[in-house]
Design a protein around this motif. Structure first.
Motif, mmCIF file in Angstrom:
data_model
loop_
_atom_site.group_PDB
_atom_site.id
_atom_site.type_symbol
_atom_site.label_atom_id
_atom_site.label_comp_id
_atom_site.label_asym_id
_atom_site.label_seq_id
_atom_site.Cartn_x
_atom_site.Cartn_y
_atom_site.Cartn_z
ATOM 1 N N VAL A 81 0.860 -1.184 0.000
ATOM 2 C CA VAL A 81 0.000 0.000 0.000
ATOM 3 C C VAL A 81 0.894 1.231 0.000
ATOM 4 N N PRO A 82 0.976 1.959 -1.118
ATOM 5 C CA PRO A 82 1.808 3.171 -1.139
ATOM 6 C C PRO A 82 1.118 4.335 -0.431
ATOM 7 N N ASN A 83 1.928 5.279 0.038
ATOM 8 C CA ASN A 83 1.403 6.516 0.643
ATOM 9 C C ASN A 83 0.338 6.230 1.692
ATOM 10 N N VAL A 84 0.666 5.327 2.612
ATOM 11 C CA VAL A 84 -0.338 4.862 3.568
ATOM 12 C C VAL A 84 -0.660 5.934 4.611
ATOM 13 N N VAL A 190 4.974 -4.210 7.674
ATOM 14 C CA VAL A 190 6.148 -3.333 7.720
ATOM 15 C C VAL A 190 5.756 -1.997 7.108
ATOM 16 N N LEU A 191 5.978 -0.917 7.848
ATOM 17 C CA LEU A 191 5.783 0.437 7.335
ATOM 18 C C LEU A 191 7.166 1.032 7.112
ATOM 19 N N HIS A 192 7.537 1.215 5.856
ATOM 20 C CA HIS A 192 8.866 1.718 5.514
ATOM 21 C C HIS A 192 8.906 3.238 5.673
ATOM 22 N N LEU A 193 9.985 3.730 6.304
ATOM 23 C CA LEU A 193 10.066 5.155 6.612
ATOM 24 C C LEU A 193 11.420 5.759 6.250
ATOM 25 N N PHE A 218 9.535 4.686 0.694
ATOM 26 C CA PHE A 218 9.078 5.544 1.789
ATOM 27 C C PHE A 218 7.556 5.595 1.876
ATOM 28 N N ASN A 219 7.043 5.437 3.096
ATOM 29 C CA ASN A 219 5.616 5.563 3.387
ATOM 30 C C ASN A 219 4.781 4.485 2.706
ATOM 31 N N SER A 220 5.380 3.334 2.460
ATOM 32 C CA SER A 220 4.611 2.205 1.922
ATOM 33 C C SER A 220 4.457 1.150 3.014
ATOM 34 N N LEU A 221 3.302 0.501 3.022
ATOM 35 C CA LEU A 221 3.020 -0.581 3.965
ATOM 36 C C LEU A 221 3.049 -1.902 3.213
ATOM 37 N N VAL A 222 3.802 -2.862 3.741
ATOM 38 C CA VAL A 222 3.880 -4.199 3.165
ATOM 39 C C VAL A 222 3.318 -5.174 4.193
#
Length: 273
Positions: A81-84, A190-193, A218-222
């Protein structure tokens, strides 16, 4: 559409090490996150972006079949999920993580996690730093919003990978005590930051089940159903790779801890090569 981060091969813009944020920057970031957290619609909007998490990551039966090599057809694509989060909130979260005192980050390796091996945790070779949820209190509105994605107990924490940090192939299967009851890891998130990251920087999330490598956009949820064989390759660039990660839990022992050890996974791949 194209999966963000799945095939980025251009040079990195994350080579320069940034100075720690100033006290004013940290206060502003904390205010941004707190204000977002107070809004009633914040969690609702995040949940709408993610969708029905339990359905989106597929069934455990399918995950187990794919993990055991029974059926490649059962492999569910990663949920990405991009730009979560709102951009300002994600930037603020990164500022807070960069300001966490060095002494708060606890370096985890297979040797430090030895007491957890019987329950599945820490059996794959690894090195990275972790920060407990309680030690990143300014991020609590974000933790709470992620926690609300599904009505199950959840364990969340912060991660930091620096140059040379990694985790070898593993499937995330482990047992965890929650409220005095034994649970199994059910869904990993995982929320990438970290901004401006690409495959050339290392720290790549390699999804062996889905046969894809993704940079931590950045700011994507996996998210994915446990078990799922994956790894994080050694970080090569100078910048630190930050994330919020963890697992939703389900009661009981939902699988056998037969292949969690990274060395066993390596051996299995060699025998089948």
């Amino acid at each position: 559409g194209e999966e963000p981060g799945a095939d980025s091969l251009e040079g990195s813009e994350a080579e320069e090490i940034q100075a720690p944020p100033s006290a004013d920057e940290v206060r502003a970031a904390q205010h941004t996150i707190a204000r977002w957290g107070r809004r009633k619609l914040s969690r609702k909007k995040l949940a709408e972006r993610v969708g029905t998490l339990d359905a989106s990551v597929g069934t455990r039966a399918a995950a187990l079949q794919a993990s055991r090599g029974i059926s490649r057809a059962t492999v569910q694509p990663l949920l990405v999920v991009p730009n979560v989060l709102p951009a300002a909130v994600a930037e603020a979260a990164l500022t807070v993580l960069r300001a966490v005192p060095e002494a708060t980050w606890q370096v985890a390796t297979a040797s430090t996690d030895i007491g957890e091996h019987a329950e599945g945790s820490g059996t794959a070779a690894h090195r990275f730093a972790g920060c407990a949820r309680d030690d990143a209190a300014a991020l609590e509105p974000i933790f709470a919003a992620l926690e609300g994605l599904i009505a199950q107990p959840v364990v969340l924490q912060c991660g930091r990978y620096e140059r040379g940090d990694f985790i070898e192939p593993h499937d995330d299967m482990a047992f965890v005590q929650a409220n005095g009851v034994e649970h199994s890891r059910d869904i990993a998130i995982v929320l990438h930051l970290t901004p401006d990251w690409c495959l050339d920087d290392g720290g790549t999330f390699v999804d062996h089940a889905g046969k894809v490598a993704r940079s931590p956009v950045f700011n994507s949820l996996v998210a994915f159903r446990v078990p799922r064989l994956h790894e994080v390759t050694p970080v090569i660039g100078r910048a630190a790779r930050f994330s919020i990660y963890g697992w939703f839990l389900a009661p009981g022992k939902l699988y056998e801890l037969s292949c969690v050890d990274g060395q066993k996974q390596k051996g299995k791949r060699k025998r089948t090569a």
